[in-house]
Design a protein around this motif. Sequence first.
Motif, mmCIF file in Angstrom:
data_model
loop_
_atom_site.group_PDB
_atom_site.id
_atom_site.type_symbol
_atom_site.label_atom_id
_atom_site.label_comp_id
_atom_site.label_asym_id
_atom_site.label_seq_id
_atom_site.Cartn_x
_atom_site.Cartn_y
_atom_site.Cartn_z
ATOM 1 N N THR A 27 -14.166 40.507 52.564
ATOM 2 C CA THR A 27 -13.451 41.146 51.461
ATOM 3 C C THR A 27 -12.536 42.246 51.978
ATOM 4 O O THR A 27 -11.374 42.370 51.558
ATOM 5 N N ASN A 30 -9.506 40.639 53.546
ATOM 6 C CA ASN A 30 -8.571 40.146 52.528
ATOM 7 C C ASN A 30 -7.750 41.288 51.938
ATOM 8 O O ASN A 30 -6.528 41.170 51.769
ATOM 9 N N ARG A 41 -5.787 33.703 51.408
ATOM 10 C CA ARG A 41 -7.079 34.306 51.059
ATOM 11 C C ARG A 41 -8.220 33.501 51.678
ATOM 12 O O ARG A 41 -8.247 32.270 51.614
ATOM 13 N N THR A 43 -12.443 32.794 52.237
ATOM 14 C CA THR A 43 -13.692 32.827 51.476
ATOM 15 C C THR A 43 -14.834 32.335 52.349
ATOM 16 O O THR A 43 -14.621 31.541 53.273
ATOM 17 N N VAL A 676 -4.060 37.052 47.911
ATOM 18 C CA VAL A 676 -5.171 37.982 47.675
ATOM 19 C C VAL A 676 -4.958 38.692 46.347
ATOM 20 O O VAL A 676 -3.885 39.259 46.097
ATOM 21 N N GLU A 681 -10.994 40.707 44.564
ATOM 22 C CA GLU A 681 -11.646 41.250 45.760
ATOM 23 C C GLU A 681 -12.514 42.462 45.419
ATOM 24 O O GLU A 681 -13.556 42.680 46.046
ATOM 25 N N ASN A 684 -15.654 41.040 44.149
ATOM 26 C CA ASN A 684 -16.441 40.522 45.272
ATOM 27 C C ASN A 684 -17.087 41.660 46.060
ATOM 28 O O ASN A 684 -18.242 41.548 46.511
#
Length: 718
Positions: A27, A30, A41, A43, A676, A681, A684
């Motif tokens: 995170t 990003n 982005r 993951t 992003v 984010e 997250n």
Amino acid sequence: MSFIGTFGMFTTVRLGIYTSQHGLNLTGNNIANINTVGYTRQTLDIKSMNAAGVDRYMDSNTRIGSGAYVYGISQMRDPYLDIRYRTECASVGYMDTKLSNLNDLAAILDEVGDGPDSNGIIAAQFNDILAALENLTEYTGQGEFDTQVRSSASSLVALFNSYAKKLEQVEVNAVDRFKQDMVAVNELLQNIQNLSTSIRKGDIHGVPSLEMRDERNRLIDELSQYIKIDVRYEMENIAPGVDVERLKIRLADHYDPEICLVDGIYAVQLMEDETMPEINPAYDGVNDTNRYLDANGNGVNDPALANQVANTNFNITLSRLTDNQGNVKSNYDPNKIYGATPVTTNGAVSTVTFDGVTYDISAKIAELTASGNDRLSWTTDEAADGTQNEFTLKMVTVPDPNDPTGATTITTYEVSMAVRQNATETPLGDNDLYGSLQAAREFLTECGEFATSGYSKVVDPNAATKRGVKYYRHALDLLARKFAETMNTANNGYLYSHDPADDKYYYVDTTGAFVTDANGNRIEKKATDQLTNAEIALLANSRVACSGNLFSTRGDNNDGEGITAANISISAAWASGDVQIVNSYSVIPGTDTIGTTDNTNILHMVTLMNEDLFYAPDEIVDNAKSDTMFIGSFSEMLGNINAVLGNDQSSTSIMLDNYYASAVELDTNRDSISSVDLNDETVNMIQYQKSYSAACRLMTAMDEVLDKLINGTGVAGR
């Protein structure tokens, strides 16, 4: 096993902590790259971990997983949106380059708002010549008014010369841009190849190389503006159980056979051909044996036999697919791999046959024997289609068939062969490309209605509908030539007189006598271009003393042939005064004298300035269309050139706006997936922070539980 008693729960908690740590790190990465161009982005790839083994007498209903396991990092991309976006980018690149080139032309030819009364510069000069001629009708025979017409005409030819020079400079600049685009495309292909090579090495060693993939995607997006491409990702098996990704970039709409620009670690370079086969401009598509011309001007159908001329069509050839070490991509044909075959001996000749072809290998057997080795390999020269035969000759010791005991042996030979297909250079057709590069090329080569029959039949069937700088140069040349020839024709003629007896006009000589042929027949006045060579010879003494060409190809001669906008000039004779505008060719009956106030021819010239004339492409380019492309006056022809350019600009601008809007929408859709988003984010980050705290708290709880289990259980009665 995830049981408290065996400390398995600590593994579950530990994996939870690790997963949360990875999530927080990802995170943060990003968020740090939120403004990085081309960043995709990332993951976490997470799956539930569960031990495979199960005890035989265990109750499977109480089986619990062993936590979360991070097995990789992925990029959030939609391949379908990438394909659509890159296809749209090719259209945007094509229309953007085309419009830019048309704007360069408009800066020269578009006269809207220019000149006196905003009627245009050249158009105003045509009007000025018309006014000077009208003045001359009132002052026939006065030299100062002839000088006014000549002065106005000098200004017009200077404008033609200036416009032609500017158009030539536009073409020179367009050539430079085209070559720069070629360099840019080659750099993109090379950089994509280098990144693919590095990504492949990373895949082999288990490194995802996501940042390099981002950079490669950015370069592919840029490439798609120059060339319409089709991008595919395939898996390549390099070892048992080991597959790596292979990028394949092909020219879109060319799949049988496909034309590859990038194939894994291999890539091509674009090469501009130095020469091209000379096209027969008169080829009509019917006689299929004369598409090209050889060195002697004879028709041939094979381009290899044609005379090679300078590459004015800017033809492009793709180099071989090579890696960044210069090694050519090659494949073995699986259907043409032939195993060991005994050699057939026929006297001193030893042969072997593969696929119906017999090869004499006597010399190779001798070479193998002399070397003292038991094996020899060699490769034939590469054929024109890139194929090569690879042979392996092997010495084999076998029992002597004439010795039933098997105690003795003899030496014989076996040969195997494989056919290797090497990548070859690929010449591109006139319409194989689409995008910015093709638009730049078409601007330099296409000439619309001025395309020759041979060019339309051999090179580009759509040539007559595409207009580049050559079209506008030819159109301006056609206007300049039509004006010069029309005025020259009007100022070249023969004396004639009216015979009231039959109310007809007949040619007379400089004595006023009617000109007759060998049979004594008078020659009736007709259009100058309708006179036969014999009649012209008889009229040698019928020319007006001051008549002659007003315009020529240079200022030091009187040649009226081959006039273009670039070379049109006031003739030397008109400039010196030896030639003047003829006021009339009609003499007073019974004399050789033209009336001093007779302005018939000047009025004719005035009429010609506004008369509808026919303009045909083949007047400028041999073997071009003979059909009339426009009917109108000189000013109207100039207006037509501007109208064609304006329509091209307008339609191109509209299409560019449409393609650009579509590309922006697709790019926005891509960004909604790949870019992003700070809100996502942040969510997250909170989620992973909470899960990290919960995992740590669970670790504490497990520690307390186990402490109680170990130190606090079964202590009663102590």
